[in-house]
Design a protein around this motif. Structure first.
Motif, PDB file in Angstrom:
ATOM      1  N   THR A 179      11.829 -20.630  34.450  1.00  0.00           N
ATOM      2  CA  THR A 179      11.399 -19.632  33.463  1.00  0.00           C
ATOM      3  C   THR A 179      10.194 -20.089  32.661  1.00  0.00           C
ATOM      4  N   GLN A 180       9.911 -21.383  32.663  1.00  0.00           N
ATOM      5  CA  GLN A 180       8.782 -21.918  31.910  1.00  0.00           C
ATOM      6  C   GLN A 180       7.556 -22.188  32.780  1.00  0.00           C
ATOM      7  N   MET A 181       7.626 -21.831  34.063  1.00  0.00           N
ATOM      8  CA  MET A 181       6.498 -22.144  34.952  1.00  0.00           C
ATOM      9  C   MET A 181       5.217 -21.426  34.558  1.00  0.00           C
ATOM     10  N   GLY A 202       1.664 -23.267  33.357  1.00  0.00           N
ATOM     11  CA  GLY A 202       0.307 -23.008  33.825  1.00  0.00           C
ATOM     12  C   GLY A 202      -0.674 -22.817  32.684  1.00  0.00           C
ATOM     13  N   GLN A 203      -0.167 -22.323  31.556  1.00  0.00           N
ATOM     14  CA  GLN A 203      -1.009 -22.106  30.377  1.00  0.00           C
ATOM     15  C   GLN A 203      -1.004 -23.301  29.429  1.00  0.00           C
ATOM     16  N   GLY A 204      -0.238 -24.335  29.778  1.00  0.00           N
ATOM     17  CA  GLY A 204      -0.154 -25.522  28.931  1.00  0.00           C
ATOM     18  C   GLY A 204       0.757 -25.347  27.731  1.00  0.00           C
ATOM     19  N   LYS A 205       1.670 -24.374  27.791  1.00  0.00           N
ATOM     20  CA  LYS A 205       2.550 -24.080  26.656  1.00  0.00           C
ATOM     21  C   LYS A 205       4.028 -24.272  26.986  1.00  0.00           C
ATOM     22  N   ALA A 206       4.328 -24.968  28.061  1.00  0.00           N
ATOM     23  CA  ALA A 206       5.727 -25.139  28.467  1.00  0.00           C
ATOM     24  C   ALA A 206       6.464 -26.034  27.486  1.00  0.00           C
ATOM     25  N   THR A 250       5.235 -28.078  22.680  1.00  0.00           N
ATOM     26  CA  THR A 250       4.747 -28.002  24.059  1.00  0.00           C
ATOM     27  C   THR A 250       4.901 -29.382  24.703  1.00  0.00           C
ATOM     28  N   VAL A 251       5.031 -29.362  26.014  1.00  0.00           N
ATOM     29  CA  VAL A 251       5.193 -30.596  26.786  1.00  0.00           C
ATOM     30  C   VAL A 251       4.055 -30.647  27.800  1.00  0.00           C
ATOM     31  N   ASP A 252       3.544 -31.828  28.046  1.00  0.00           N
ATOM     32  CA  ASP A 252       2.487 -32.025  29.029  1.00  0.00           C
ATOM     33  C   ASP A 252       2.895 -31.441  30.381  1.00  0.00           C
ATOM     34  N   LYS A 253       1.942 -30.814  31.070  1.00  0.00           N
ATOM     35  CA  LYS A 253       2.216 -30.191  32.376  1.00  0.00           C
ATOM     36  C   LYS A 253       2.813 -31.168  33.370  1.00  0.00           C
ATOM     37  N   LYS A 254       2.249 -32.351  33.428  1.00  0.00           N
ATOM     38  CA  LYS A 254       2.708 -33.335  34.413  1.00  0.00           C
ATOM     39  C   LYS A 254       4.147 -33.762  34.127  1.00  0.00           C
ATOM     40  N   LEU A 255       4.464 -33.975  32.874  1.00  0.00           N
ATOM     41  CA  LEU A 255       5.819 -34.370  32.499  1.00  0.00           C
ATOM     42  C   LEU A 255       6.809 -33.246  32.784  1.00  0.00           C
ATOM     43  N   PHE A 256       6.416 -32.031  32.462  1.00  0.00           N
ATOM     44  CA  PHE A 256       7.287 -30.884  32.720  1.00  0.00           C
ATOM     45  C   PHE A 256       7.480 -30.690  34.223  1.00  0.00           C
TER      46      PHE A 256
END
Length: 117
Positions: A25-27, A31-35, A93-99
């Motif tokens: 649900t957070q994908m 992509g927007q850097g807001k996960a 927000t969490v870093d894209k790579k970590l998420f």
């Protein structure tokens, strides 16, 4: 005993669904850097940990052998997932790579469970 084992397998799958569902649900936000790690992801990982430990005990109590290497690897992957989600749970927000790593590790754990026989 089989009914009890199947009950906990079902609960274990619900935990996996909560963790993976929270990721999916957070994908778009990823992509927007807001996960962010939603509470359901933490609860799903904790559910997996508790039900997995209970399942190991129940299966052994039922007289079946378990693959301790497989269980150990799944536990290690889950502890990493749980640690990441727990530590970063309050961040906006969490870093894209970590998420993405949490999602990847969740899928790795699923494939270990299904494919390693």
């Amino acid at each position: 005993m089989d009914v009890l084992i199947h009950l906990f397998v079902g609960l274990h799958i619900i935990g996996i669904a909560a963790l993976l569902g929270g990721f999916l649900t957070q994908m778009k936000a990823m992509g927007q850097g807001k996960a962010r790690f939603v509470p359901g992801m933490l609860h799903g990982a904790l559910t997996m940990l508790v039900t997995g430990a209970i399942l190991v005990g129940l299966v052994q109590a039922d007289g079946h052998d378990i693959n301790t290497v497989k269980i150990g690897i799944k536990l290690a992957v889950l502890v990493v997932i749980l640690g990441l989600v727990y530590v970063k749970r309050d961040e906006e927000t969490v870093d894209k790579k970590l998420f993405g790593l949490v999602g990847l590790l969740t899928m790795v754990n699923i494939f270990i469970a299904v494919l390693w026989t």
